[in-house]
Write an enzyme that holds these catalytic residues in place. Structure first.
Site, mmCIF file in Angstrom:
data_model
loop_
_atom_site.group_PDB
_atom_site.id
_atom_site.type_symbol
_atom_site.label_atom_id
_atom_site.label_comp_id
_atom_site.label_asym_id
_atom_site.label_seq_id
_atom_site.Cartn_x
_atom_site.Cartn_y
_atom_site.Cartn_z
ATOM 1 C CE LYS A 28 14.723 -9.162 -11.046
ATOM 2 N NZ LYS A 28 15.405 -9.089 -9.818
ATOM 3 C CE LYS A 66 11.939 -1.298 -6.084
ATOM 4 N NZ LYS A 66 12.769 -2.285 -6.818
ATOM 5 C CG HIS A 123 22.103 -34.797 -7.271
ATOM 6 N ND1 HIS A 123 22.532 -36.037 -6.871
ATOM 7 C CD2 HIS A 123 23.228 -34.102 -7.584
ATOM 8 C CE1 HIS A 123 23.857 -36.084 -6.917
ATOM 9 N NE2 HIS A 123 24.298 -34.918 -7.351
ATOM 10 N NE ARG A 138 4.347 1.880 -1.135
ATOM 11 C CZ ARG A 138 5.160 1.848 -0.090
ATOM 12 N NH1 ARG A 138 6.297 2.474 -0.135
ATOM 13 N NH2 ARG A 138 4.836 1.190 1.002
ATOM 14 C CD1 TRP A 158 -0.014 -5.504 -3.652
ATOM 15 C CD2 TRP A 158 -0.009 -6.481 -1.639
ATOM 16 N NE1 TRP A 158 0.568 -6.739 -3.789
ATOM 17 C CE2 TRP A 158 0.581 -7.363 -2.568
ATOM 18 C CE3 TRP A 158 -0.106 -6.895 -0.305
ATOM 19 C CZ2 TRP A 158 1.061 -8.622 -2.218
ATOM 20 C CZ3 TRP A 158 0.363 -8.145 0.045
ATOM 21 C CH2 TRP A 158 0.946 -8.989 -0.905
ATOM 22 C CD GLU A 198 10.882 -10.147 -9.087
ATOM 23 O OE1 GLU A 198 11.947 -9.865 -9.658
ATOM 24 O OE2 GLU A 198 10.475 -9.562 -8.076
ATOM 25 C CG ASN A 218 0.701 2.068 3.670
ATOM 26 O OD1 ASN A 218 -0.396 2.177 3.157
ATOM 27 N ND2 ASN A 218 1.803 2.587 3.153
ATOM 28 N N GLY A 219 -0.071 -1.450 6.435
ATOM 29 C CA GLY A 219 0.301 -2.378 7.508
ATOM 30 C C GLY A 219 -0.830 -3.334 7.805
ATOM 31 C CD GLU A 247 18.182 -11.185 -8.958
ATOM 32 O OE1 GLU A 247 17.676 -11.798 -8.015
ATOM 33 O OE2 GLU A 247 17.759 -10.078 -9.349
ATOM 34 C CB CYS A 305 -0.858 0.029 1.251
ATOM 35 S SG CYS A 305 -1.816 -1.451 1.496
HETATM 36 O O1 M6R Z 1 13.760 -3.804 -0.375
HETATM 37 P P1 M6R Z 1 14.421 -5.133 -0.249
HETATM 38 O O2 M6R Z 1 15.717 -5.209 -0.984
HETATM 39 O O3 M6R Z 1 14.582 -5.573 1.180
HETATM 40 O O4 M6R Z 1 13.437 -6.143 -0.936
HETATM 41 C C1 M6R Z 1 13.677 -7.517 -0.933
HETATM 42 C C2 M6R Z 1 12.806 -8.226 -1.931
HETATM 43 O O5 M6R Z 1 11.459 -8.014 -1.642
HETATM 44 C C3 M6R Z 1 13.098 -7.766 -3.367
HETATM 45 O O6 M6R Z 1 14.433 -7.945 -3.691
HETATM 46 C C4 M6R Z 1 12.218 -8.545 -4.362
HETATM 47 O O7 M6R Z 1 12.600 -9.887 -4.387
HETATM 48 C C5 M6R Z 1 12.312 -7.897 -5.739
HETATM 49 N N1 M6R Z 1 11.008 -7.831 -6.322
HETATM 50 C C6 M6R Z 1 13.193 -8.631 -6.673
HETATM 51 O O8 M6R Z 1 13.168 -8.147 -7.972
#
Ligand code: M6R
Length: 610
Positions: free
Chosen positions: A487, A605, A506, A27, A76, A490, A102-103, A483, A2
């Site tokens: 990407k 985000k 394995h 966000r 959110w 996501e 938020n929260g 990673e 949020c």
């Molecule tokens: O703000 P942060 O680096 O602590 O966030 C950690 C993860 O939420 C963040 O890296 C998330 O995995 C991203 N969407 C990756 O692209």
């Protein structure tokens, strides 16, 4: 997650709030709303879906809204489905008190039950609505007192923005475990959950601390603790470049951020390496003696930052020769980790507000350990709760899929490894110079990789139809495989799995057939021959391979047609290069599929709730 924006001043609140909401879109959200106050009435408009829809609603209102105080929110969903009725702001029964939040209010069910028994009528399924009703119940002519009484009943995390007809010239805010900043203007003030929304208005901010409230008029900001005692807030200057909050000539923030990487890395080397070739972390608040005597390190992070931590492990173990463990914050916080006196905890976070990482730090601190945070966001909660911070100076990262923050985290981790290695006498001055010289080559090498954009785009087009991908890497490029896969999944929603290539036999080898896209990181390294064998095993089973290889590697061309070359670099630093084509590949796949990779579905985000 949020987002909150609020305005009080002499401009049209609704326009500023709408602009702010647009800046918060990155966000991640599923509904949005706005509340503005005129003489004696609060008007609330909300909708499911995009802010553009809210903008339309505002345009089509018969009576134009002219006000100077207001709140906006992007939601959110946590409690209750994404819908108009669950969108914020939420009112009490009289409509005199309006709340954005938020929260998560953990005891909302109990509070709701007792409020209902006392005649409150709830319009939404949210946890937030209880706050408006609680304040209303406690209001006996002193709004601040009612607000504090209500806060004392809440359990959980919250950043709150509240307007009320009882105090029409004020916005009230409160914070507990969820970020809230006050933008300090001239004749106007703003509130927000994060910086981009206020960047166009002011560069001066107050980051509210946990268990603080503030009463804000257009000219004053009064901060109090939950006991109602006045607190003197610290006003900070934000150094972010306003351009980082716009796309410039790029189609998407993610692409812009990918292309910003060489400049950011070069800036980090300049900032943290002195002219005499030493690493200088000038403002470290942990003394050198502790670093010299350090016996082991635990790295805690989530998502992409966790992958950076894994690469940090390879770098630190090899350059400092002390053991490093890497934990997901969400795991660390709930197990009973063994933390010794000479342990350093390193947390890594772009936002500095990730709920699990913050909780993990609090858990670690119970053992009186030292915590060093590698963070991108000035003044964020994590930086405040750690003993010391090294900033990644990547500028605002708007794309939900982290790219530039990741390579900046890697660069800082390499510099930390060199700093500690040198301090502990593992790396000689001479070798330090060689490593630093190599790090200085990285930005140019990244630029070269980026000149291959068209080739990577063609590969993305060719591989677009694959229903699933496997990413394979070994040693310090095993985390790169993780990673790269993260990407892709996501932003393109294609199932993708990262694996240590040596583990393929394995289990995951069962997945390989002609329908599987397999991305193999085959750069020159001590394990080159091993991964070449893995490539052959994939090919033998019909898998379609893209190789990330080192320029000048002719051997790989005997097996694989689809190759992305990276410039030659000391293998220890290769993750700074190998990830770049994987970021571009993921971007291109998502773009070709027509997805909005800056705001991928279901993602936020900054993950500020558990
Ligand atoms: O703000 P942060 O680096 O602590 O966030 C950690 C993860 O939420 C963040 O890296 C998330 O995995 C991203 N969407 C990756 O692209």
């Amino acid at each position: 997650m949020c987002g909150i924006i609020g305005y009080i001043g002499n401009k049209q609140a609704k326009n500023i709030i709408l602009q702010g909401l647009k800046k918060l879109e990155y966000r991640g959200y599923d509904s949005a709303g706005i509340a503005v106050m005129d003489e004696k009435k609060i008007t609330v408009l909300k909708c499911k879906g995009k802010i553009a829809h809210l903008e339309e609603l505002l345009k089509h209102r018969k009576a134009p809204i002219r006000t100077h105080v207001g709140l906006g929110h992007t939601r959110w969903a946590t409690h209750g489905a994404p819908s108009k009725k669950n969108a914020h702001p939420h009112n009490d029964c009289s409509g005199n008190i309006t709340v954005v939040h938020n929260g998560i209010i953990e005891n909302s069910a109990d509070l709701k039950k007792s409020l209902k028994e006392n005649g409150c009528h709830f319009k939404s399924e949210t946890d937030t609505e209880v706050i408006a009703h609680l304040i209303s119940r406690f209001y006996k002519g002193d709004f601040k007192a009612a607000f504090i009484k209500a806060l004392q009943k809440l359990k959980g995390s919250y950043a709150l923005g509240i307007i009320s007809i009882y105090e029409p010239d004020k916005i009230f805010v409160a914070r507990n475990d969820s970020s809230l900043i006050i933008g300090v203007g001239e004749g106007e003030n703003l509130i927000s959950s994060d910086i981009p929304a206020i960047l166009g208005h002011t560069r001066q901010i107050i980051s509210l601390r946990d268990k603080q409230i503030a009463a804000i008029t257009r000219n004053t900001i009064d901060v109090f603790n939950f006991q109602g005692c006045r607190v003197i807030p610290k006003i900070e200057n934000i150094s972010y470049d306003i351009d980082t909050a716009s796309k410039g000539n790029f189609k998407h923030f993610m692409l812009k951020e990918i292309f910003e990487q060489p400049q950011i890395l070069s800036g980090l080397v300049t900032r943290y390496v002195s002219s005499s070739g030493n690493i200088k972390f000038d403002h470290l608040k942990i003394d050198k003696k502790f670093f010299k005597e350090l016996s082991n390190i635990t790295i805690i992070a989530c998502g992409t930052a966790y992958h950076a931590g894994l690469i940090g492990k390879y770098a630190i173990e090899s350059l400092v020769r002390i053991p490093v463990t890497v934990d997901f914050s969400s795991e660390f916080r709930y197990r009973t980790p063994v933390i010794k006196a000479k342990t350093l905890i390193i947390t890594i976070s772009q936002s500095g507000e990730t709920a699990d990482t913050l909780a993990a730090v609090r858990e670690a601190k119970k053992n009186r350990v030292k915590v060093l945070t590698i963070c991108n966001t000035q003044g964020s909660s994590l930086t405040r709760e750690s003993d010391t911070t090294i900033y990644t100076h990547a500028g605002l990262e708007i794309g939900v899929a982290s790219t530039k923050a990741y390579t900046a985290q890697l660069m800082v981790l390499y510099l930390v490894a060199l700093y500690l290695g040198n301090m502990k006498g593992v790396i000689s001055k001479n070798n330090l110079q060689k490593f630093i010289a190599e790090l200085k080559n990285i930005p140019l090498a990244q630029k070269k990789v980026l000149t291959d954009y068209k080739n990577i785009e063609k590969l993305a087009m060719k591989f677009l139809h694959f229903g699933a991908f496997l990413y394979l890497g070994r040693n310090n490029n095993f985390p790169t495989a993780l990673e790269g896969a993260l990407k892709l999944k996501e932003i393109s929603y294609i199932p993708a799995e990262g694996y240590a290539a040596g583990e393929m036999k394995h289990g995951p080898i069962a997945l390989i057939d002609e329908y599987r896209g397999v991305i193999c990181i085959v750069n020159q390294s001590p394990v080159y021959n091993k991964i070449i064998s893995n490539v052959q095993e994939v090919l033998a089973r019909g898998g379609k391979v893209i190789a990330i290889a080192t320029a000048g590697d002719f051997q790989i061309q005997n097996y694989v047609k689809e190759i992305i070359f990276i410039p030659e670099i000391d293998n220890i630093f290769s993750p700074l290069l190998t990830i770049v084509p994987l970021q571009v590949f993921a971007y291109c796949v998502a773009a070709l599929k027509g997805y909005d990779m800056d705001m991928p579905r279901n993602l936020a985000k900054s993950v500020t709730v558990e």
